[in-house]
Write a protein that holds these residues in place. Sequence first.
Motif, mmCIF file in Angstrom:
data_model
loop_
_atom_site.group_PDB
_atom_site.id
_atom_site.type_symbol
_atom_site.label_atom_id
_atom_site.label_comp_id
_atom_site.label_asym_id
_atom_site.label_seq_id
_atom_site.Cartn_x
_atom_site.Cartn_y
_atom_site.Cartn_z
ATOM 1 N N GLY A 18 -4.854 2.760 -16.105
ATOM 2 C CA GLY A 18 -3.406 2.902 -16.424
ATOM 3 C C GLY A 18 -3.123 1.973 -17.539
ATOM 4 N N ASP A 36 1.088 4.777 -13.239
ATOM 5 C CA ASP A 36 0.090 5.363 -14.413
ATOM 6 C C ASP A 36 0.439 4.580 -15.688
ATOM 7 N N THR A 55 -0.591 2.553 -7.913
ATOM 8 C CA THR A 55 0.093 3.913 -8.080
ATOM 9 C C THR A 55 0.698 4.120 -9.292
ATOM 10 N N GLN A 89 3.511 11.797 -13.773
ATOM 11 C CA GLN A 89 2.935 10.593 -13.783
ATOM 12 C C GLN A 89 4.214 9.457 -13.729
ATOM 13 N N THR A 90 3.833 8.304 -13.305
ATOM 14 C CA THR A 90 4.983 7.194 -13.047
ATOM 15 C C THR A 90 4.834 6.221 -13.927
ATOM 16 N N LEU A 129 -0.059 8.881 -22.612
ATOM 17 C CA LEU A 129 0.099 9.651 -21.297
ATOM 18 C C LEU A 129 -0.407 11.141 -21.591
ATOM 19 N N ARG A 135 1.563 17.422 -11.706
ATOM 20 C CA ARG A 135 1.121 15.925 -11.911
ATOM 21 C C ARG A 135 2.057 15.225 -12.635
ATOM 22 N N ARG A 157 -2.750 1.992 -11.643
ATOM 23 C CA ARG A 157 -4.377 2.411 -11.378
ATOM 24 C C ARG A 157 -5.381 2.082 -12.238
ATOM 25 N N HIS A 194 7.668 13.227 -16.946
ATOM 26 C CA HIS A 194 6.995 11.957 -16.177
ATOM 27 C C HIS A 194 8.398 11.169 -15.573
ATOM 28 N N ARG A 198 -5.192 -1.257 -21.365
ATOM 29 C CA ARG A 198 -5.649 -0.420 -20.130
ATOM 30 C C ARG A 198 -6.207 -1.209 -19.061
#
Length: 245
Positions: free
Chosen positions: A141, A112, A110, A49-50, A40, A47, A138, A72, A243
């Motif tokens: 992700g 990350d 949605t 990140q989730t 990450l 920003r 995403r 995060h 990824r």
Amino acid sequence: MTTTPMKPPELRDFYENPSVPVASGTPRSLRQARMLAAALGPPVAGREQTVLDIGCGDGTAAATAAPFLTGHRVVGIDWSQDALKRARARMPYAVRGELTGGGLPFRSGTADAVLFSEVIEHLVDPDAALDEIRRVLRPGGHLMLSTPNLAAWYNRGLLLAGVQPVFSEVSLRAIHGRPGREVVGHLRLYTARALREFVTAAGFEVVRLRGAPFHGVPRPLRALDRLACAVPSAASILLLHARRT
């Protein structure tokens, strides 16, 4: 770890039982957290990140990872209501969700990153699970998946001796034919090669595969188990970073 509901009802009851272990060893959680933090990168102002911890169990893994994920947002997801009650004592966000089509309470693309720790080995339909994870991630992700290694160094010796491998189970009621005392509901086991191929076929690009020790290894053998991590295909636990393509 507790997971999505499975049929028949006896399996549902098994995973709702508070006595069933829902946390794995700290060394695995720490290694996986460091891998995720590196992927990450440092948080960017404005920003957040989730990160979804799917199959969060009692929240132990997320709590271990939290210091590495400052800045995060980590959201725990589990099917078991009992696990969620315990998780909410360790993490700020924990919601109910299922690893079937559209069962995760998030819009497509949605998230990350997804932590998927010691879950896949419990699933009846791991293909549907990875489809759902891919849906919420995403493009680009991160998926951080961990699972016991069927080909762990000691399992190779046990099989040669005609002994049931560690991590494998033939019953939900008792241990038969293998070392260990706890029944944890493992339905599927992977080698490093099988895990790579499976995740790639599900629409992910494998970035890295590492090994981690297993907390259940007898104390006299733990140094050897740590050494085996240098060869992931022989390690106790497989840590995979992939990824979404």
